[in-house]
Structures are given as C-alpha cells and as structure tokens.
Design an enzyme around this catalytic site. Structure first.
Site, PDB file in Angstrom:
ATOM      1  N   ARG A   1      29.813 -11.886 -11.536  1.00 24.68           N
ATOM      2  CA  ARG A   1      28.981 -12.833 -10.801  1.00 24.68           C
ATOM      3  C   ARG A   1      28.709 -12.204  -9.430  1.00 24.68           C
ATOM      4  O   ARG A   1      29.504 -11.441  -8.903  1.00 24.68           O
ATOM      5  CB  ARG A   1      29.817 -14.052 -10.544  1.00 24.68           C
ATOM      6  CG  ARG A   1      29.943 -15.013 -11.926  1.00 24.68           C
ATOM      7  CD  ARG A   1      30.586 -16.420 -11.742  1.00 24.68           C
ATOM      8  NE  ARG A   1      30.983 -17.194 -12.815  1.00 24.68           N
ATOM      9  CZ  ARG A   1      32.165 -17.335 -13.313  1.00 24.68           C
ATOM     10  NH1 ARG A   1      33.055 -16.509 -12.857  1.00 24.68           N
ATOM     11  NH2 ARG A   1      32.234 -17.895 -14.512  1.00 24.68           N
TER      12      ARG A   1
ATOM     13  N   LYS B   1      35.088 -18.997 -10.373  1.00 25.85           N
ATOM     14  CA  LYS B   1      34.976 -20.332 -10.203  1.00 25.85           C
ATOM     15  C   LYS B   1      36.196 -20.894 -10.280  1.00 25.85           C
ATOM     16  O   LYS B   1      37.097 -20.554 -11.108  1.00 25.85           O
ATOM     17  CB  LYS B   1      33.939 -20.699 -11.222  1.00 25.85           C
ATOM     18  CG  LYS B   1      32.686 -20.400 -10.770  1.00 25.85           C
ATOM     19  CD  LYS B   1      31.632 -21.237 -11.738  1.00 25.85           C
ATOM     20  CE  LYS B   1      30.134 -20.850 -11.176  1.00 25.85           C
ATOM     21  NZ  LYS B   1      28.815 -21.313 -12.313  1.00 25.85           N
TER      22      LYS B   1
ATOM     23  N   HIS C   1      22.606 -12.052 -12.257  1.00 25.47           N
ATOM     24  CA  HIS C   1      23.017 -12.738 -13.263  1.00 25.47           C
ATOM     25  C   HIS C   1      22.270 -12.260 -14.611  1.00 25.47           C
ATOM     26  O   HIS C   1      23.013 -12.378 -15.622  1.00 25.47           O
ATOM     27  CB  HIS C   1      22.409 -14.082 -13.039  1.00 25.47           C
ATOM     28  CG  HIS C   1      23.901 -14.979 -13.275  1.00 25.47           C
ATOM     29  ND1 HIS C   1      24.812 -15.055 -12.586  1.00 25.47           N
ATOM     30  CD2 HIS C   1      24.040 -16.157 -14.057  1.00 25.47           C
ATOM     31  CE1 HIS C   1      25.620 -16.078 -13.080  1.00 25.47           C
ATOM     32  NE2 HIS C   1      25.177 -16.659 -13.912  1.00 25.47           N
TER      33      HIS C   1
ATOM     34  N   ARG D   1      24.601  -9.704 -15.705  1.00 25.42           N
ATOM     35  CA  ARG D   1      25.785 -10.220 -16.445  1.00 25.42           C
ATOM     36  C   ARG D   1      25.482 -10.872 -17.620  1.00 25.42           C
ATOM     37  O   ARG D   1      26.005 -10.712 -18.667  1.00 25.42           O
ATOM     38  CB  ARG D   1      26.246 -11.528 -15.455  1.00 25.42           C
ATOM     39  CG  ARG D   1      27.345 -12.183 -16.059  1.00 25.42           C
ATOM     40  CD  ARG D   1      27.653 -13.221 -14.765  1.00 25.42           C
ATOM     41  NE  ARG D   1      28.352 -14.249 -15.162  1.00 25.42           N
ATOM     42  CZ  ARG D   1      29.776 -14.452 -15.619  1.00 25.42           C
ATOM     43  NH1 ARG D   1      30.403 -13.469 -15.245  1.00 25.42           N
ATOM     44  NH2 ARG D   1      30.380 -15.700 -15.770  1.00 25.42           N
TER      45      ARG D   1
ATOM     46  N   HIS E   1      35.036 -18.009 -18.281  1.00 24.99           N
ATOM     47  CA  HIS E   1      34.606 -19.157 -18.658  1.00 24.99           C
ATOM     48  C   HIS E   1      35.801 -20.070 -19.147  1.00 24.99           C
ATOM     49  O   HIS E   1      36.335 -19.711 -20.166  1.00 24.99           O
ATOM     50  CB  HIS E   1      33.645 -19.157 -19.962  1.00 24.99           C
ATOM     51  CG  HIS E   1      32.055 -18.765 -19.442  1.00 24.99           C
ATOM     52  ND1 HIS E   1      31.220 -18.215 -20.253  1.00 24.99           N
ATOM     53  CD2 HIS E   1      31.394 -18.697 -18.305  1.00 24.99           C
ATOM     54  CE1 HIS E   1      30.055 -17.978 -19.671  1.00 24.99           C
ATOM     55  NE2 HIS E   1      30.007 -18.255 -18.319  1.00 24.99           N
TER      56      HIS E   1
ATOM     57  N   TYR F   1      25.659 -18.906 -23.012  1.00 23.05           N
ATOM     58  CA  TYR F   1      25.451 -17.687 -22.152  1.00 23.05           C
ATOM     59  C   TYR F   1      25.076 -16.515 -22.757  1.00 23.05           C
ATOM     60  O   TYR F   1      24.329 -15.810 -22.190  1.00 23.05           O
ATOM     61  CB  TYR F   1      26.710 -17.714 -21.306  1.00 23.05           C
ATOM     62  CG  TYR F   1      26.609 -16.985 -19.787  1.00 23.05           C
ATOM     63  CD1 TYR F   1      26.493 -15.630 -19.868  1.00 23.05           C
ATOM     64  CD2 TYR F   1      26.668 -17.813 -18.987  1.00 23.05           C
ATOM     65  CE1 TYR F   1      26.451 -15.072 -18.837  1.00 23.05           C
ATOM     66  CE2 TYR F   1      26.522 -17.032 -17.708  1.00 23.05           C
ATOM     67  CZ  TYR F   1      26.548 -15.755 -17.334  1.00 23.05           C
ATOM     68  OH  TYR F   1      26.340 -15.045 -16.356  1.00 23.05           O
TER      69      TYR F   1
END
Length: 324
Positions: free
Chosen positions: A165, A189, A258, A261, A284, A293
């Site tokens: 990211r 995250k 992104h 990615r 994730h 995704y």
C-alpha cells in the site's frame, strides 16, 4: 462543508456542540495513544465524525445522550440525498460505530445507536489493473541515473514486486529491509506487521537507489524513500512522480500506487490460483476482501479447477461400439 453538513435555515438556532467536540477529541486521543492506530486512520475518523457533529449542531443535538437510532438513520439518509455512494455512507457509519462503541465502554453511553443502521449495498466493482504487456515496458524504463529516477524506479518496482500500500511504502525505514534486500517488513492496517519477499528486479532497483540516497538524506534520517530535502517522501509526491513517469514512458493508462497493488495481486493469483497466499501477501484480514480485490477471470479459475481437481476430469464417452 463536509458531506453530512447542512446549512442552518430560517431562524432555527444550531445547538452548542462543545460537549460533542470534547467527546470526539477524547476518542481520537484514545485511538492515537491507547490503540496506536495510524495517523491516516485517526485523520479519517476525525473527518467523518466532525461532519456528523456539524450535522448534530444544525439538528439541535448537543450531547451523546441525545443521539439515538433515529438520529443515525437520519444522518445516513441525509448522506444518501446528497448523492454519497454506498461505500462512503458505510465508511461514515463505521466511524460512528467505532466512536459509540468507545463511548459505551469508556464514557458511560447507554448503547451504540449505530449498530443496527446499515448502508445501502454497494455495487461490486472490480479493481482496475494493468495488463502485463502494458506494465512490463513501463517497468523496464528507460530510467535515468539521477537520484530522483532511481528512487522512483525502486518505488515502482517495490509496489509491483510486493503489493505494498502507499502508506506502507512511505512508512518504510532502513531497518525494515533485510541485509540482502530480499525481504521487507511492513506495518499495514490495524498495525499488523508482515514480512514480504522482494523480487530480483526490485532488489536491484533498491540497491541502485540506496547507493544514491545519501546524496539527499542525512545519516539520522531513517526513511528508505526521501525527497530532495532529505525528509521522508510524501503521498502527493509519490502520486505526482508516478503520473510523470507514466506520461514520459507512454503508458496508456492512469497510474497510481493502488493500481500497481491491484496488478500485483491479479497477476500473482492468475498464475498460482492460491487465494490464501495472496491474502497473506496483501495483508487482508478477511479472505472475502481478497476475492473482490483481485479480479480473476472465471475461465482461468475453471481451467485450473479442471486441471487440478481429481474429481473434475470428465471421462470421454466412446464414439462407437458397445461398452466392454
């Protein structure tokens, strides 16, 4: 003015939101110092919740005790009328749920009024990726030998090599790179840390950049990627540099971190069909996120299935003659 804000009308006086402002600040401080969430996460929650508080003031709600299920539903409906899409409304509701959950646990709020409010279901959008015949010529350059170009080349290669990211790449420090540059440690995250492999081309690009990095960065600067003034590179600078090189190298597509990615995940999944491995590499928490995704062609999955599953192979019927 924020998404949920509505201008005052007529002679209706807005409520004083000083108490709500203080409660919000306490929540933001708790996220920062107790939960140790990323600055980007805290800033996002602040934006969403400041918009809600502004709306509370205009609708004469001045305390947490006055916020109920109907108020939250009214705010979500307001966002919908303003044309906000389902994902944006769900993000606002997620921020409200998080704040009220904290308020119930830490500030004595009676219940969480946002729990039962649902955003409209968003249409499932597949991420935009770059085809390999588009991406490979771009990655191969040509790139100049200047510090700027070698830094940019290393960033592009690392985005595509390891599926980082933007915040993860910007946050990289020198100790996050292994001594042979074959692995990189990133914090994603939820402050989750993962170790990612770095491909050969990305390792070579990183090595070239690190040999020039000292021209810009002092010995005290820990950031892997820095600007000409020697400080950690910013989000907007990365976006601008990618756009610049896409135009320079004739890439017929809008390029942003992104998208690299997305391309990393898509190309890897097309070759391996290993959804769990791609999930781990992307960081994730839920497999469902990876499935959305990674935009995989169903025909490709069906082909892998037919080739790999022991019960998938069909026995051909004889073309003539009786069965033995």
């Amino acid at each position: 003015m924020e998404a949920g804000a509505t201008p005052a009308s007529g002679n209706v006086a807005a409520a004083d939101t000083t108490v709500l402002d203080a409660e919000l600040q306490a929540f933001l401080d708790w996220m920062t110092h107790e939960r140790r969430l990323s600055p980007n996460t805290v800033a996002g929650r602040r934006r969403d919740l400041e918009g809600f508080i502004h709306w509370c003031g205009e609708t004469r709600i001045g305390a947490l005790s006055k916020i109920d299920l109907h108020a939250v539903r009214a705010y979500a409906a307001r966002l919908r009328r303003l044309g906000r899409d389902a994902r944006t409304i769900e993000r606002h509701l997620s921020s409200l749920r998080a704040w009220f959950r904290y308020a119930v646990e830490q500030r004595g709020m009676a219940n969480n009024p946002a729990l039962e409010v649902q955003a409209p279901k968003p249409p499932q959008r597949l991420p935009k990726t770059l085809a390999r015949d588009q991406l490979m010529p771009f990655l191969d350059g040509p790139w100049a030998d200047t510090p700027a170009d070698q830094r940019d080349r290393a960033m592009v290669e690392l985005f595509y090599s390891s599926g980082l990211r933007l915040a993860e790449l910007i946050g990289l420090d020198l100790p996050d790179l292994s001594s042979d540059l074959g692995e990189v440690r990133v914090t994603g995250k939820g402050s989750r840390t993962r170790i990612l492999p770095v491909g050969a081309q990305a390792r070579a690009a990183l090595q070239s950049w690190l040999m020039l990095r000292s021209q810009w960065a002092s010995a005290r600067e820990p950031a892997v990627f820095v600007g000409q003034r020697g400080a950690r590179i910013g989000r907007s600078t990365v976006a601008q540099r990618l756009h610049h090189h896409a135009l320079r190298l004739g890439l017929d597509a809008r390029l942003h971190p992104h998208r690299l990615r997305h391309s990393f995940a898509t190309h890897l999944l097309e070759e391996s069909a290993d959804l769990r491995a791609v999930q781990e590499l992307l960081g994730h928490a839920n497999l469902a996120t990876t499935q959305i995704y990674t935009h995989v062609d169903f025909k490709r999955l069906a082909q892998v299935y037919d080739q790999a599953h022991p019960r998938a192979k069909r026995t051909r019927k004889p073309t003539s003659g009786p069965p033995n």
